[in-house]
Structure formats: structure tokens, C-alpha cells
Design a protein around this motif. Structure first.
Motif, short mmCIF file in Angstrom:
data_model
loop_
_atom_site.label_atom_id
_atom_site.label_comp_id
_atom_site.label_asym_id
_atom_site.label_seq_id
_atom_site.Cartn_x
_atom_site.Cartn_y
_atom_site.Cartn_z
N ARG A 17 0.82 -1.21 0.00
CA ARG A 17 0.00 0.00 0.00
C ARG A 17 0.86 1.27 0.00
NH1 ARG A 17 -3.77 -3.11 -1.88
NH2 ARG A 17 -5.18 -4.07 -0.37
N GLY A 18 2.18 1.09 0.03
CA GLY A 18 3.08 2.25 0.01
C GLY A 18 3.02 3.07 1.28
N ILE A 19 2.80 2.40 2.42
CA ILE A 19 2.62 3.09 3.70
C ILE A 19 3.82 2.83 4.61
CG2 ILE A 19 1.20 3.25 5.78
CD1 ILE A 19 -1.19 2.45 4.12
N LYS A 20 4.39 3.88 5.17
CA LYS A 20 5.47 3.74 6.14
C LYS A 20 4.89 3.38 7.51
CE LYS A 20 8.70 5.32 3.30
NZ LYS A 20 9.82 4.47 2.82
N GLN A 21 5.76 2.90 8.40
CA GLN A 21 5.31 2.55 9.74
C GLN A 21 4.69 3.74 10.46
OE1 GLN A 21 8.47 0.77 12.02
NE2 GLN A 21 8.17 -1.26 11.12
N THR A 22 5.28 4.93 10.26
CA THR A 22 4.75 6.13 10.94
C THR A 22 3.35 6.46 10.45
OG1 THR A 22 5.94 7.43 9.27
CG2 THR A 22 7.00 7.16 11.41
N TYR A 30 -1.84 3.02 16.97
CA TYR A 30 -0.85 2.26 17.75
C TYR A 30 0.54 2.81 17.44
CZ TYR A 30 -4.44 -1.22 18.86
OH TYR A 30 -5.58 -1.85 19.33
N SER A 31 1.45 2.67 18.40
CA SER A 31 2.77 3.26 18.25
C SER A 31 3.60 2.53 17.20
CB SER A 31 3.51 3.22 19.60
OG SER A 31 3.81 1.88 19.95
N THR A 32 4.60 3.23 16.67
CA THR A 32 5.52 2.60 15.73
C THR A 32 6.32 1.49 16.41
OG1 THR A 32 7.17 4.32 16.22
CG2 THR A 32 5.77 4.65 14.28
N THR A 33 6.52 1.62 17.72
CA THR A 33 7.21 0.57 18.47
C THR A 33 6.41 -0.73 18.42
OG1 THR A 33 8.18 2.19 19.98
CG2 THR A 33 8.14 -0.11 20.71
N SER A 34 5.10 -0.62 18.60
CA SER A 34 4.24 -1.81 18.53
C SER A 34 4.28 -2.42 17.14
CB SER A 34 2.80 -1.45 18.90
OG SER A 34 2.71 -1.04 20.24
N ILE A 35 4.20 -1.56 16.12
CA ILE A 35 4.22 -2.04 14.75
C ILE A 35 5.53 -2.75 14.45
CG2 ILE A 35 4.17 -1.35 12.32
CD1 ILE A 35 2.30 0.95 13.16
N SER A 36 6.64 -2.19 14.92
CA SER A 36 7.96 -2.81 14.72
C SER A 36 8.02 -4.18 15.39
CB SER A 36 9.07 -1.91 15.27
OG SER A 36 9.16 -0.71 14.54
N LYS A 37 7.48 -4.29 16.58
CA LYS A 37 7.49 -5.57 17.29
C LYS A 37 6.62 -6.60 16.56
CE LYS A 37 8.55 -3.81 21.91
NZ LYS A 37 8.07 -3.66 23.31
N TRP A 38 5.48 -6.15 16.00
CA TRP A 38 4.65 -7.07 15.24
C TRP A 38 5.39 -7.57 14.00
CZ3 TRP A 38 0.10 -3.06 15.25
CH2 TRP A 38 -0.50 -3.05 16.51
N GLU A 39 6.06 -6.63 13.32
CA GLU A 39 6.75 -6.99 12.07
C GLU A 39 8.01 -7.81 12.32
OE1 GLU A 39 7.36 -3.50 9.70
OE2 GLU A 39 5.22 -3.29 9.20
N ASN A 40 8.62 -7.62 13.47
CA ASN A 40 9.80 -8.41 13.82
C ASN A 40 9.44 -9.78 14.38
OD1 ASN A 40 11.59 -6.40 13.05
ND2 ASN A 40 11.58 -5.42 15.08
N GLY A 41 8.16 -9.97 14.66
CA GLY A 41 7.73 -11.25 15.22
C GLY A 41 7.96 -11.38 16.71
N HIS A 42 8.25 -10.26 17.38
CA HIS A 42 8.51 -10.32 18.82
C HIS A 42 7.21 -10.53 19.60
CE1 HIS A 42 12.45 -7.86 18.13
NE2 HIS A 42 12.59 -9.14 17.85
N ILE A 43 6.14 -9.90 19.12
CA ILE A 43 4.83 -10.10 19.72
C ILE A 43 3.80 -10.18 18.59
CG2 ILE A 43 5.36 -8.96 21.90
CD1 ILE A 43 3.89 -6.49 20.84
N GLU A 44 2.64 -10.76 18.89
CA GLU A 44 1.56 -10.82 17.92
C GLU A 44 0.51 -9.78 18.25
OE1 GLU A 44 -0.19 -14.57 17.16
OE2 GLU A 44 1.72 -15.64 16.93
#
Length: 378
Positions: A17-22, A30-44
Motif C-alpha cells: 500500500r506504500g505506507i510507512k510505519q509512521t 498504535y505506536s511505531t514501536t508496537s508495529i515494529s514488534k509485530w513486524e519483527n515477530g517479537h509479539i503478535e
């Protein structure tokens, strides 16, 4: 859901979709920190956050629990030097979604089998000569029964040969196309933004060159230092496939822009590409080539040639015919197409070259369920 959330699907959906995390953070709250953790597989993401993601990216929640497809060859991009990383990533993902769509489609429809010539080994592909590239183009023409004649519709020819082709607007003028082998089938995605029949035909022939010549190359083989060489090889293949040197030598007594233009509609090749082919066939020398290109600039043909506005662009038909077959004879309703293929209506319509809003029509008819388990595209 008892299937595990796939973080790669979130990255894929966001980048498609051409969308950045921010930006996604602002949309879903939701925060970019949460999104990063979802994308890294640290949390679901929990159900509430996943619902927000699903709405923001326009994809069903189930889609994020499916496995990601991996290409069995390198992704080859046209115009890599000009195309942005965002444009390339969107095109790469659209190509993968095309493959996912095809993999679902074969549950109900028999698609054409791949019918191409063998590709050179990695070692041979790294050391191809111009004569060998011309030979591969000629062998493929012979294999497909083309002889030395013009190709009326290269898109439908390749679809009938088992190559899946999608042509859609990209929104990026620097993005021409991408191709790859995914599983046992080759796929081509091209941008329709330039709306030129001859340009689109050459883009498809160029990607065909990658499919035939570069199937076994690695990512390292195709790094930035070697990219121009590989692109030049695909370019030469495209010209030879669309307009064989043996045909050119018998066409022209005198080579001018006007004599080349006279052949444009018949061969479906631009004047600029014909100049390159005449040069490759040694019918004109460097000085003649330069004069012809300068004359093209003087006539303002470099960006838009005569007949570009009147020649009708080719359109892939394989996916569209398949969906219409399922609707008319397979017992499917339009809502079934959307639910079974797992993509939003708009994405299916674009990938399948269906009219805008085709699957939103609420006038579904009750269809008799066929007893056959598979339908075949002829």
C-alpha cells in the motif's frame, strides 16, 4: 485462530500500500514501536489491533495468517536505476499476489501449461554472447511456431504458453515491469501508466528475455555492477523476438524514419526499437544510427511517436476469462470470488483486468453447480 500470525504478511501488506510505519501508526492509533514488534515477530497483535490493521490496509484478517510465497528465481526489474525502492517493492509484492491468485485459481481451473524452451545454465547465462541471445530468441519463435512473421498479440501468445501476465497502473512513471519464476511457473507484472501499445509489448518481451535467459542466476549475479549487462541482454532478446534480424534485412532498401514508421503498425515495434534492431543487424553504422536518433529528437518522437495514440494496447485475458468461467459455468457468485481468493475486490479486479466495480455488482444469478471438479481454459 489456531494458525500463527505471519509478521512477513504485515510488512508485505504495508509496503504493497506504500505506507510507512509512521503513517500506519497514525491511521490505526498504535505506536511505531508496537508495529515494529509485530513486524519483527517479537509479539503478535491482539484481535483489536489486528482488526485495525486489516481495516487500514484493506485486507481480511485471515490473510495475515497465510504463508508468504518465495520466488524460485531472482526478481528482475526494468529501469532499476530510475525506479524508487518503494515502486520496486510494490511491483514485487503485486507479482507475488499474482502468483497466490494463480495458485488458488488452479483449484478450479486448468491453466495453460508452461511451454517454453530450456533456459541456459547459470554458468552459460553469465557468459552469453549477442549471437547466443539472438539464437535463444529465434529458437523460442520456432518453438512457438512463429517463423519470421510479426507477433499479432504477444500478451495472449505468452499467456497461452503458460506465463501469467498482469498489467496495471502503478502510479510510478519510472516503473516498467518485473518478472520472476515462482514455483514452476513464470510471472510478469508490467505497468500500464505509459499507455503505449508498442512500449507495453516491448516491456513484456524484455521480461520474457529475463525469464528465458536468466532463470538460474542468483541475486549476487544480478547485483548493481552487473545489472546493466543483464538488462542489455534482455533488451536484445526482446528486439530479436519481436522483430528477427532475418526479417529486418529483407524489409528495407533504404532506412529512414519514414520507412521505419511504415512498419510500426505491422510489427508492433517502436521506431526507436527498430533503429536499435537495424544497428544490431549491422544494417546501419554508428553514424547512421546517431543521425536517425537526432532526427527523432528533431521531430519530437523520443517521448511520443506517431500512431502511439491510435494503436490499441494489449490486455491480459487469462484471469478475466477464468473468473468469468467460474461465474458463468462453475457455480460461483461474485461474493465467492472475493471470499475464496482472499483479496479485496479492488485488488482482484486490478490483477484480473476486470472492469472497475465488476465484483461489486449485486445482481448475482443463481447458477447450477457443475458436476465436474475442474474447468479448463482453452
Amino acid at each position: 485462530m489456531n494458525i500463527k500470525f505471519n509478521p512477513l504478511r504485515l510488512i508485505e501488506a504495508r509496503e504493497a500500500r506504500g505506507i510507512k510505519q509512521t503513517a500506519l501508526s497514525s491511521i490505526i492509533g498504535y505506536s511505531t514501536t508496537s508495529i515494529s514488534k509485530w513486524e519483527n515477530g517479537h509479539i503478535e497483535p491482539d484481535t483489536q489491533s489486528l482488526d485495525a490493521i486489516s481495516s487500514a490496509l484493506g485486507l481480511p484478517m485471515e490473510w495475515f495468517f497465510q504463508p508468504s510465497l518465495i520466488a524460485s528465481s531472482v526478481y528482475h526489474f526494468r529501469s532499476q536505476s530510475a525506479a524508487t525502492k518503494t515502486a520496486q517493492e510494490i511491483a514485487r509484492i503485486r507479482l507475488r499476489w499474482t502468483a497466490e491468485f494463480a495458485n488458488k485459481l488452479v483449484e478450479w481451473v486448468d491453466l495453460p501449461e508452461v511451454n517454453l524452451i530450456p533456459s541456459p545454465s547459470r554458468e552459460n547465462a553469465l557468459n552469453l554472447t549477442n549471437d547466443e541471445i539472438e539464437s535463444y530468441a529465434q529458437k523460442l519463435r520456432e518453438h512457438l511456431g512463429l517463423g519470421v512473421n510479426p507477433i499479432p498479440n504477444i500478451t495472449q501468445l505468452l499467456e497461452a504458453s503458460g506465463i501469467i501476465i498482469v498489467c496495471e497502473e502503478s502510479g510510478f512513471t519510472s516503473m516498467d515491469g518485473v518478472s520472476a519464476w515462482i514455483g514452476e511457473r513464470p510471472y510478469i507484472w508490467t505497468a500500464s501508466d505509459k499507455a503505449s501499445c508498442v512500449r507495453s509489448r516491448f516491456d513484456i518481451a524484455h521480461e520474457l528475455g529475463h525469464i528465458i535467459l536468466h532463470k538460474h542466476l542468483t541475486a549476487e549475479d544480478c547485483n548493481s555492477m552487473k545489472h546493466k549487462k543483464i538488462e542489455d541482454q534482455a533488451h536484445l532478446f526482446a528486439g530479436c523476438f519481436l522483430m528477427p534480424p532475418i526479417s529486418i534485412s529483407s524489409l528495407f532498401r533504404v532506412i529512414t524514419l519514414d520507412t521505419l514508421l511504415a512498419q510500426k503498425k505491422k510489427w508492433g515495434v517502436s521506431v526507436g526499437a527498430m533503429i536499435s534492431q537495424c544497428s544490431n543487424a549491422n544494417l546501419i553504422d554508428e553514424d547512421q544510427t546517431l543521425r536517425l536518433r537526432k532526427n527523432m529528437s528533431f521531430r519530437k518522437w523520443r517521448t511520443r511517436e506517431p500512431y502511439d495514440d491510435s494503436m490499441i494496447s494489449e490486455k491480459p485475458i487469462l484471469f478475466e476469462k477464468s473468473i468469468r468461467l467460474l461465474l458463468e459455468h462453475g457455480g460461483f457468485k461474485k461474493t465467492d470470488i472475493i471470499s475464496k481468493f482472499g483479496l479485496p475486490r479492488v485488488d482482484i479486479e486490478k490483477l484480473a483486468a476486470l472492469p472497475n466495480g465488476f465484483l461489486s455488482d449485486s445482481t448475482d444469478q443463481e447458477l447450477v453447480q457443475l458436476r465436474r471438479t475442474n474447468l479448463k481454459i482453452v
